[in-house]
Design an enzyme around this catalytic site. Sequence first.
Site: not given
Lengths: 155, 305
Positions: A113-116
Amino acid sequence: MTFTLDEFNQCINDLYDQSKQIHDRWQLIKTPKGTYLIYSFIDDNCLKYDFHIVFSESYSVPVLYFNISHLDGSLLSLDDVWKLFAHKNNSNMYETITQQEHPILHRPFFILHPCHTEKLLKQVSDQSMNKKFLFWLSIYGQSVGLPLSVNYAID
Amino acid sequence: MNTSPLDDKEITRELWQSRIPICFLLSEEDKSKVNRSETPEPFYLMLSRHLYFPCIIDKISRYYSTYYKENLTDSTNNISLHNLWLEYESIPLKWHYPIGVLYDLYTSSLSSTSSCHLPWQIIVHLSKFPENELIRFPDKETIEAHYMTTLKEADALKHKGQIIGDMQKRDHKQLWNSLFQDKYENFWNINMKLMSYTDNLQYFRYIPFRIYILDRVFIQKLFSPYDIEHDKWMTLNDLIQFSLNHEAQCERLSNEKEILNINIKDYRIIIHGVQPPLHTPIQWLSEYFSYPDNFLHICLVEKRM
């Protein structure tokens, strides 16, 4: 710390050129919906890995998509993938690896997941675009078994 | 925008309460492998439009497990609850789309008559999972993770992720739990934060939306709800025309044989089962007509000649 689409395209083109020079396996795929990189290989346990580096317009960062399949073509399930990488990840697996539709191919793929990603990139905000990209790739790629030669880090 | 906030809130409540009656039928192929004297009866559920099919996977599993007691783990038959998937008119239903989106897109586009499509008849399969087309959803935690992923993407578009990033983990949990348990007030107590503005703007940075057309992958683009240059609010019509034009251009560049029809008049534009006026400002639609995942899921159905 984000990438523009042009910066992303520049980085993947550069990686592709380097790959050719060191006889590595990266492929560059150009489509009207976007350009992306593919890396495929088969490991010692006869599992086939397919990694795709795609740009996320929503987050303005690169995202690592991947699938792992047996040689008969059947895909590993999310549970299998978690088990495979459990020793590499401390954080909650549900948050890191999920299954989604590839934004260009629209088939199911696993993603980190790219949110971080943006937070991660802040650590190297003073570096060049290519170095930032390699930093991202080495961290995310390592946690899911993507082999990255140290030669890419050498200018 | 000149609408009254009180009326607008009522709209969100009505949307929250909308349901679809669904009739689940076991596939012919799996019926033949039942080991009881009677075959499973169809069973009926009234489901919320904004939920996802995996939310009721327990109910479906429990129902069919009574008919396959002995051979559910029998791999030679390949009948297994792990292989459960749903189909409508030969189309495997994508679990990760909200139920209302699937209903609006497929029943309007596919049925041979324009008469009522209720209850919605869906075929349940317990074998031959179409791996290359469908994502597997083994459990509720996975669908919760998918919901959060979508919600985060929506906030990334609207607010660069600032609002959802600042929320406590328990707020995230509350969003999902109230969605799952059908608690409107609990949901909107948190969701209204996601509908606020940041960066001194009076609108969202970009509108989270997806446009669905039969037999095509969905269309998602970056689109701002306010045209600064011309000092005007963008409408639903503007968003759809922009997306269709852009998509058709991509198709021309990749030499597709059949280019998308970009004439809006040839489509019915459906969100939550209704056709909002095309001149509606897209900012308003994003605030009041989005699904609980904060995306506007818009179905375009070609009008029959």
